[in-house]
Design a protein around this motif. Structure first.
Motif, PDB file in Angstrom:
ATOM      1  N   ARG A 101       8.089 110.023 -49.955  1.00  0.00           N
ATOM      2  CA  ARG A 101       7.896 110.482 -51.225  1.00  0.00           C
ATOM      3  C   ARG A 101       7.076 111.563 -51.415  1.00  0.00           C
ATOM      4  NH1 ARG A 101       7.718 104.905 -54.539  1.00  0.00           N
ATOM      5  NH2 ARG A 101      10.155 104.130 -54.175  1.00  0.00           N
ATOM      6  N   GLY A 102       6.183 111.633 -50.453  1.00  0.00           N
ATOM      7  CA  GLY A 102       5.174 112.720 -50.442  1.00  0.00           C
ATOM      8  C   GLY A 102       5.576 113.999 -49.796  1.00  0.00           C
ATOM      9  N   ARG A 103       6.938 113.929 -49.611  1.00  0.00           N
ATOM     10  CA  ARG A 103       7.764 115.195 -48.987  1.00  0.00           C
ATOM     11  C   ARG A 103       7.177 115.355 -47.532  1.00  0.00           C
ATOM     12  NH1 ARG A 103       8.824 119.558 -53.522  1.00  0.00           N
ATOM     13  NH2 ARG A 103       9.534 117.966 -55.421  1.00  0.00           N
ATOM     14  N   GLU A 104       6.717 114.377 -46.893  1.00  0.00           N
ATOM     15  CA  GLU A 104       6.446 114.523 -45.492  1.00  0.00           C
ATOM     16  C   GLU A 104       7.612 114.478 -44.791  1.00  0.00           C
ATOM     17  OE1 GLU A 104       3.584 112.526 -41.982  1.00  0.00           O
ATOM     18  OE2 GLU A 104       3.656 111.679 -43.946  1.00  0.00           O
ATOM     19  N   ARG A 105       7.957 115.190 -43.705  1.00  0.00           N
ATOM     20  CA  ARG A 105       9.244 115.346 -43.110  1.00  0.00           C
ATOM     21  C   ARG A 105       8.934 114.621 -41.756  1.00  0.00           C
ATOM     22  NH1 ARG A 105      11.826 120.920 -42.884  1.00  0.00           N
ATOM     23  NH2 ARG A 105      13.864 119.849 -42.505  1.00  0.00           N
ATOM     24  N   LEU A 106       9.826 113.671 -41.309  1.00  0.00           N
ATOM     25  CA  LEU A 106       9.904 113.031 -40.266  1.00  0.00           C
ATOM     26  C   LEU A 106      11.128 113.051 -39.469  1.00  0.00           C
ATOM     27  CD1 LEU A 106       8.052 109.886 -41.825  1.00  0.00           C
ATOM     28  CD2 LEU A 106       6.793 111.602 -40.595  1.00  0.00           C
ATOM     29  N   VAL A 107      11.056 112.654 -38.392  1.00  0.00           N
ATOM     30  CA  VAL A 107      12.271 112.586 -37.315  1.00  0.00           C
ATOM     31  C   VAL A 107      12.152 111.162 -36.718  1.00  0.00           C
ATOM     32  CG1 VAL A 107      13.769 113.314 -35.441  1.00  0.00           C
ATOM     33  CG2 VAL A 107      12.577 115.043 -37.261  1.00  0.00           C
ATOM     34  N   LEU A 108      13.258 110.366 -36.709  1.00  0.00           N
ATOM     35  CA  LEU A 108      13.300 109.035 -36.081  1.00  0.00           C
ATOM     36  C   LEU A 108      14.115 109.422 -34.819  1.00  0.00           C
ATOM     37  CD1 LEU A 108      13.005 105.957 -36.074  1.00  0.00           C
ATOM     38  CD2 LEU A 108      15.182 105.836 -37.111  1.00  0.00           C
ATOM     39  N   LEU A 109      13.286 109.281 -33.479  1.00  0.00           N
ATOM     40  CA  LEU A 109      14.143 109.120 -32.367  1.00  0.00           C
ATOM     41  C   LEU A 109      14.523 107.879 -31.639  1.00  0.00           C
ATOM     42  CD1 LEU A 109      11.627 111.827 -30.461  1.00  0.00           C
ATOM     43  CD2 LEU A 109      13.741 112.366 -31.907  1.00  0.00           C
ATOM     44  N   CYS A 110      15.644 107.985 -31.206  1.00  0.00           N
ATOM     45  CA  CYS A 110      16.204 106.608 -30.806  1.00  0.00           C
ATOM     46  C   CYS A 110      17.203 106.771 -29.707  1.00  0.00           C
ATOM     47  CB  CYS A 110      17.074 106.030 -31.822  1.00  0.00           C
ATOM     48  SG  CYS A 110      17.688 104.246 -31.402  1.00  0.00           S
ATOM     49  N   LEU A 111      16.719 105.999 -28.458  1.00  0.00           N
ATOM     50  CA  LEU A 111      17.379 106.171 -27.125  1.00  0.00           C
ATOM     51  C   LEU A 111      18.761 105.506 -27.339  1.00  0.00           C
ATOM     52  CD1 LEU A 111      14.754 104.618 -24.846  1.00  0.00           C
ATOM     53  CD2 LEU A 111      15.309 107.053 -25.011  1.00  0.00           C
ATOM     54  N   ALA A 112      20.012 106.574 -27.091  1.00  0.00           N
ATOM     55  CA  ALA A 112      21.339 106.224 -27.507  1.00  0.00           C
ATOM     56  C   ALA A 112      22.116 105.237 -26.525  1.00  0.00           C
ATOM     57  CB  ALA A 112      21.864 107.392 -27.957  1.00  0.00           C
ATOM     58  N   ASP A 113      21.442 105.301 -25.363  1.00  0.00           N
ATOM     59  CA  ASP A 113      22.171 104.817 -24.231  1.00  0.00           C
ATOM     60  C   ASP A 113      21.036 104.644 -23.038  1.00  0.00           C
ATOM     61  OD1 ASP A 113      22.213 107.383 -22.977  1.00  0.00           O
ATOM     62  OD2 ASP A 113      24.071 107.954 -23.860  1.00  0.00           O
ATOM     63  N   GLU A 114      21.694 103.665 -21.915  1.00  0.00           N
ATOM     64  CA  GLU A 114      20.615 103.429 -20.920  1.00  0.00           C
ATOM     65  C   GLU A 114      20.518 104.828 -19.985  1.00  0.00           C
ATOM     66  OE1 GLU A 114      19.375 100.624 -20.678  1.00  0.00           O
ATOM     67  OE2 GLU A 114      20.285  99.922 -22.341  1.00  0.00           O
ATOM     68  N   ALA A 115      19.212 104.816 -19.646  1.00  0.00           N
ATOM     69  CA  ALA A 115      18.760 106.013 -18.937  1.00  0.00           C
ATOM     70  C   ALA A 115      19.797 105.954 -17.411  1.00  0.00           C
ATOM     71  CB  ALA A 115      17.359 105.975 -18.506  1.00  0.00           C
ATOM     72  N   ALA A 116      20.037 107.058 -16.989  1.00  0.00           N
ATOM     73  CA  ALA A 116      20.698 107.140 -15.613  1.00  0.00           C
ATOM     74  C   ALA A 116      19.440 107.971 -14.730  1.00  0.00           C
ATOM     75  CB  ALA A 116      21.656 108.112 -15.793  1.00  0.00           C
ATOM     76  N   ARG A 117      19.745 107.093 -13.591  1.00  0.00           N
ATOM     77  CA  ARG A 117      18.630 107.571 -12.560  1.00  0.00           C
ATOM     78  C   ARG A 117      19.311 108.484 -11.377  1.00  0.00           C
ATOM     79  NH1 ARG A 117      14.361 104.015 -11.120  1.00  0.00           N
ATOM     80  NH2 ARG A 117      14.866 104.006  -9.078  1.00  0.00           N
ATOM     81  N   THR A 118      18.745 109.543 -11.181  1.00  0.00           N
ATOM     82  CA  THR A 118      19.234 110.551 -10.214  1.00  0.00           C
ATOM     83  C   THR A 118      18.196 111.057  -9.093  1.00  0.00           C
ATOM     84  OG1 THR A 118      20.687 111.151 -11.964  1.00  0.00           O
ATOM     85  CG2 THR A 118      20.390 112.682  -9.987  1.00  0.00           C
ATOM     86  N   ASN A 119      18.719 110.739  -7.807  1.00  0.00           N
ATOM     87  CA  ASN A 119      17.596 111.064  -6.834  1.00  0.00           C
ATOM     88  C   ASN A 119      17.640 112.877  -6.657  1.00  0.00           C
ATOM     89  OD1 ASN A 119      16.338 111.971  -4.236  1.00  0.00           O
ATOM     90  ND2 ASN A 119      16.417 109.587  -3.812  1.00  0.00           N
ATOM     91  N   LEU A 120      16.709 113.404  -7.189  1.00  0.00           N
ATOM     92  CA  LEU A 120      16.645 114.908  -7.225  1.00  0.00           C
ATOM     93  C   LEU A 120      16.988 115.355  -5.519  1.00  0.00           C
ATOM     94  CD1 LEU A 120      14.280 115.620  -9.863  1.00  0.00           C
ATOM     95  CD2 LEU A 120      16.664 115.763  -9.783  1.00  0.00           C
ATOM     96  N   LEU A 121      16.274 115.027  -4.740  1.00  0.00           N
ATOM     97  CA  LEU A 121      16.184 115.207  -3.282  1.00  0.00           C
ATOM     98  C   LEU A 121      17.645 115.152  -2.736  1.00  0.00           C
ATOM     99  CD1 LEU A 121      14.437 116.538  -0.915  1.00  0.00           C
ATOM    100  CD2 LEU A 121      14.056 114.189  -0.096  1.00  0.00           C
ATOM    101  N   LYS A 122      18.205 114.051  -2.831  1.00  0.00           N
ATOM    102  CA  LYS A 122      19.624 113.704  -2.692  1.00  0.00           C
ATOM    103  C   LYS A 122      20.539 114.984  -3.109  1.00  0.00           C
ATOM    104  CE  LYS A 122      19.356 109.225  -0.841  1.00  0.00           C
ATOM    105  NZ  LYS A 122      20.103 107.791  -1.002  1.00  0.00           N
ATOM    106  N   THR A 123      20.416 115.144  -4.337  1.00  0.00           N
ATOM    107  CA  THR A 123      21.204 115.965  -5.063  1.00  0.00           C
ATOM    108  C   THR A 123      21.208 117.410  -4.485  1.00  0.00           C
ATOM    109  OG1 THR A 123      20.955 114.811  -7.117  1.00  0.00           O
ATOM    110  CG2 THR A 123      21.535 116.926  -7.289  1.00  0.00           C
ATOM    111  N   LEU A 124      19.919 117.870  -4.289  1.00  0.00           N
ATOM    112  CA  LEU A 124      19.716 119.201  -3.843  1.00  0.00           C
ATOM    113  C   LEU A 124      20.288 119.226  -2.209  1.00  0.00           C
ATOM    114  CD1 LEU A 124      16.042 120.009  -4.950  1.00  0.00           C
ATOM    115  CD2 LEU A 124      18.234 120.978  -5.841  1.00  0.00           C
ATOM    116  N   PHE A 125      20.018 118.314  -1.455  1.00  0.00           N
ATOM    117  CA  PHE A 125      20.393 118.030  -0.217  1.00  0.00           C
ATOM    118  C   PHE A 125      21.867 118.454   0.032  1.00  0.00           C
ATOM    119  CE2 PHE A 125      20.648 115.650   3.902  1.00  0.00           C
ATOM    120  CZ  PHE A 125      19.876 116.467   4.648  1.00  0.00           C
ATOM    121  N   ARG A 126      22.432 117.836  -0.953  1.00  0.00           N
ATOM    122  CA  ARG A 126      24.045 117.616  -0.926  1.00  0.00           C
ATOM    123  C   ARG A 126      24.657 118.870  -1.540  1.00  0.00           C
ATOM    124  NH1 ARG A 126      25.181 111.409  -2.993  1.00  0.00           N
ATOM    125  NH2 ARG A 126      24.222 110.429  -0.814  1.00  0.00           N
ATOM    126  N   SER A 127      23.857 119.603  -2.533  1.00  0.00           N
ATOM    127  CA  SER A 127      24.718 120.536  -3.166  1.00  0.00           C
ATOM    128  C   SER A 127      24.801 121.934  -2.440  1.00  0.00           C
ATOM    129  CB  SER A 127      23.935 120.901  -4.447  1.00  0.00           C
ATOM    130  OG  SER A 127      22.594 121.207  -4.106  1.00  0.00           O
TER     131      SER A 127
END
Length: 772
Positions: A101-127
């Protein structure tokens, strides 16, 4: 009172654990409240933390979600990732824009799905397409490293070794590449354990017999080696192809180092430049450069080179850097454009010079005139007299030879000063810095030089030249204006009788305009058949009977009145109108004479210009046939000019006309300088004594003597003589005493229209008989 967060977030139920509330001024956004699951995803206690202070790349991701939600005022969804311990945690993030009501602007953040885990070293190693190998050192009983065991490798490395990741892992390196045992490559790998890093290239046989070309890069950590392998087989193939292309290329090529010293040269270069290979390899690139010429040396693409025999060639040089045996070299290719340059020079010369004489043409002359006019110059325009006769009678090869000889004589007259050009046809022009008097003397020299006979086709041919002169800046400094004024003076020179020169005078412009107007009116009159044929009787001196009538052209201009033939006939001759006009007069005269009494002939004048037409004899034959007039009743009158211009060809035409049965008379006899020679060249039927001699009878003794001599000569040759311009009884009496056969003049009749001449020739007695 419950808090805003308790009231709102409490309604989210178990979703509140996966949410966070963001607010604050733009640029200073903070996490105002963080749920447990959201906090676990962040990996830290987030309440009160500024977005910019979040680790692992979260700050940028969350700022974008919040910013987009606030900007568009609608829910947004985007992937967000954070990195921790070499692992990327990625989930979908939902951003809901809110407002208090005081015209303060807010944003509600919400995790929409489960987090995926990615091994960056393996990704680079394979790419990567590069082979990557981790290997552990193997030591013998003495502690010396003698091999390496592969602990891990990527698919690219396994493919290079013709294996799979599963079959290659845990194998010894020398098992996969037996050729490495005791090799320098193995020694380099061992030395890398001491901290030596770097790269090298090598070729290694694989178990299947194929050859593996690799660039190897090494890094060591303790007893472990990290090896990066790059397959350079394609590069080696390209180098081999390049070497083959270089060595067998038909374009001369060589390789040189940064100092210019030649490192390698192909056969085309040694052959083209004439140096043996061993000598060429002692040269530098600058040794081939030749000074002077259109492109002397330098580093540009166009250069002039000197071959071993000293000859010079023009070349286009193309160069670029390439790797060669471990160093950077410059590859130079040279295309010989010597003949092309010569051809271009010939084309450029042809574009500005006359192909026949080699003189500058109109384009180049105009350019030189524009440059010289501002500084002051003299301009001479020349036109050869009777050149067309040479072409028509002796042929174009003789005409071309004449033009070349004219060019040489003009060069000789001009000397080193000035410029002579051929503007086209038989027109020439000269630029000379000589003053007024010098130009007049030059014009006189040219008239004398071109007046001398030319030896063409086995005979001497005499022509002449008319010259018009204009001066800059006295007569202007505009090139086109100067040319017009010199042309105007040239026209005046022609009107003065040719073989002369005239200096431009302002009054000439008015005369030229008058002449052009007369020409225009004459064309219109011919088209409209507005000219008339008048007739003047020819009278026998004995009984004063009419023996014939001379057809004379008359022009009654609607504004000028009667225009003198002396004014419009020369215009018709110069413009070529005399041919159709003369043919028309001939047809009219023959048609008219066909209705006269049978003994009366008609005399028709032929212009010298009509003898240049290709079918004069045919024209006469058709006029006779169409009118039904007997050929013996047609008398053709020619002037001495016909005999002067080209006696051989014109005499041949006269014989063909005589063969038709017509009579041939020579008009104005005695006024030329070689009249007697004409009587030997052709057997004329009649000699017409010029009116100037008739007018002088009784006043000048020499005139009487000349008339008596011509009449006596005619009698001895069997040629009838006729005296023109008889106006008095005394003149008639004197001519009768001298034995003249016929007379013509105002004493008997002026030229009259056709209708009147019909009445005259039909009369039984002539009106002048009683008076005479």
């Amino acid at each position: 009172m419950p808090t805003y967060e308790d009231l709102v977030l409490g309604n989210l139920g178990r979703m509140a654990s996966r949410a966070a509330l963001v607010g604050g001024p733009a640029g200073h956004l903070r996490l105002l409240w963080v749920g447990e699951a959201f906090e676990a995803w962040l990996g830290l206690a987030g309440a009160g933390v500024a977005l910019d202070d979040l680790p692992g790349g979260l700050a940028q991701s969350l700022r974008e979600v919040v910013g987009d939600a606030l900007t568009i005022g609608e829910p947004v969804r985007a992937p967000c990732a954070r990195v921790s311990g070499g692992v990327a945690y990625t989930t979908g993030m939902l951003g809901l824009p809110l407002a208090t009501r005081g015209r303060e602007r807010l944003v509600l953040l919400c995790l929409a799905d489960e987090a995926a885990r990615t091994n960056l070293l393996k990704t680079l190693f394979r790419s990567t397409r590069q082979g990557m190998v981790a290997a552990a050192a193997l030591r013998d009983a003495t502690g010396a490293v003698h091999d390496f065991r592969i602990l891990a490798l990527n698919a690219a490395a396994a493919a290079m070794l013709r294996a799979t990741v599963e079959t290659a892992q845990w194998q010894r390196l020398t098992t996969l590449l037996p050729h490495l045992r005791g090799s320098a490559t193995l020694a380099r790998l061992v030395s890398a354990l001491d901290g030596t890093t770097g790269s090298f290239e090598g070729s290694y046989p694989r178990p299947d017999g194929s050859l593996l070309h690799l660039r190897v890069e090494i890094a060591a950590i303790g007893e472990l080696l990290g090896v990066t392998l790059t397959d350079i087989g394609d590069l080696k193939a390209r180098e081999a192809s390049a070497r083959l292309l270089f060595e067998h290329n038909p374009v001369p090529m060589w390789l040189s180092d940064e100092t210019g010293a030649v490192l390698a040269v192909n056969d085309a270069a040694t052959g083209h430049y004439g140096f043996p290979r061993e000598d060429f390899l002692t040269l530098t690139a600058s040794d081939l450069l030749a000074g002077g010429g259109p492109a002397p040396g330098g580093s540009g693409p166009s250069q002039r080179h000197r071959r071993r025999d000293g000859s010079l060639i023009d070349v286009e040089v193309f160069s670029g850097t390439i790797p060669f045996e471990g160093v950077t070299a410059t590859l130079t290719a040279c295309v010989d454009v010597t003949e092309q340059r010569r051809a271009e020079q010939r084309i450029a010369h042809m574009a500005h010079h006359d192909a026949l004489t080699g003189l500058p043409n109109r384009v180049l002359f105009h350019r030189r005139l524009a440059a010289a006019a501002a500084a002051g110059t003299g301009l001479l325009c020349l036109d050869l007299d009777h050149f067309k006769l040479v072409n028509d009678t002796l042929g174009h090869p003789a005409g071309d030879a004449l033009l070349r000889e004219v060019a040489e004589r003009l060069r000789a007259c001009l000397g080193a000063d000035g410029l002579v050009a051929r503007l086209g046809g038989d027109e020439f022009a000269i630029l000379s810095p000589a003053g007024r008097d010098g130009l007049l003397r030059l014009a006189d020299r040219i008239i004398a030089a071109l007046g001398r006979p030319f030896a063409l086709a086995g005979q001497d041919v005499t022509i002449g030249v008319s010259i018009g002169i204009a001066l800059a800046p006295e007569h202007g400094d505009d090139p086109d204006g100067l040319l017009r004024k010199a042309d105007t003076a040239l026209y005046a020179a022609k009107a003065d009788g040719r073989r002369t020169r005239r200096l431009f005078e302002p009054a000439m412009d008015a005369a030229l305009q008058s002449r052009r107007a007369l020409e225009c009116d004459l064309r219109a009159a011919i088209a409209a058949e507005a000219l008339e044929v008048y007739y003047q009787p020819l009278v026998a001196t004995g009984d004063l009977a009419v023996t014939g009538c001379e057809a004379l052209l008359r022009w009654r201009h609607p504004e000028r009145g009667f225009v003198s033939p002396g004014a419009f006939i020369p215009v018709a001759e110069e413009t070529g109108l005399i041919a159709p006009l003369g043919e028309w007069v001939l047809r009219q005269a023959c048609r008219e004479a066909a209705g006269w009494p049978g003994a009366v002939r008609v005399a028709v004048n032929l212009s010298p210009a009509q003898f240049r037409t290709p079918d004069l004899v045919g024209t006469v034959a058709r006029a006779l046939a169409e009118s039904g007039l007997a050929p013996s009743r047609l008398e053709l009158e020619i002037t001495e000019q016909v005999m002067l211009e080209e006696s051989i060809a014109n005499v041949a035409v006269l014989h063909r006309l005589r063969a038709l049965g017509v009579r041939i008379a020579i008009d104005d006899f005695g006024t030329g300088y070689a009249s007697l020679s004409y009587l030997q060249a052709f057997p004329f039927d009649k000699i017409k004594i010029d009116r100037s001699f008739t007018a002088a009878l009784g006043r000048e003794a020499t005139a009487g003597a000349i008339v008596q001599a011509v009449i006596g000569l005619g009698a001895s040759l069997g040629i009838t003589t006729l005296a023109e311009g008889v106006e008095t009884k005394a003149q008639l009496a004197a001519l009768r005493r001298s034995g003249c056969g016929e007379v013509q003049g105002f004493l008997f009749s002026r030229p009259v229209p056709a209708a009147e001449i019909r009445r005259l020739v039909a009369a039984a007695a002539m009106p002048w008989m009683a008076a005479a």
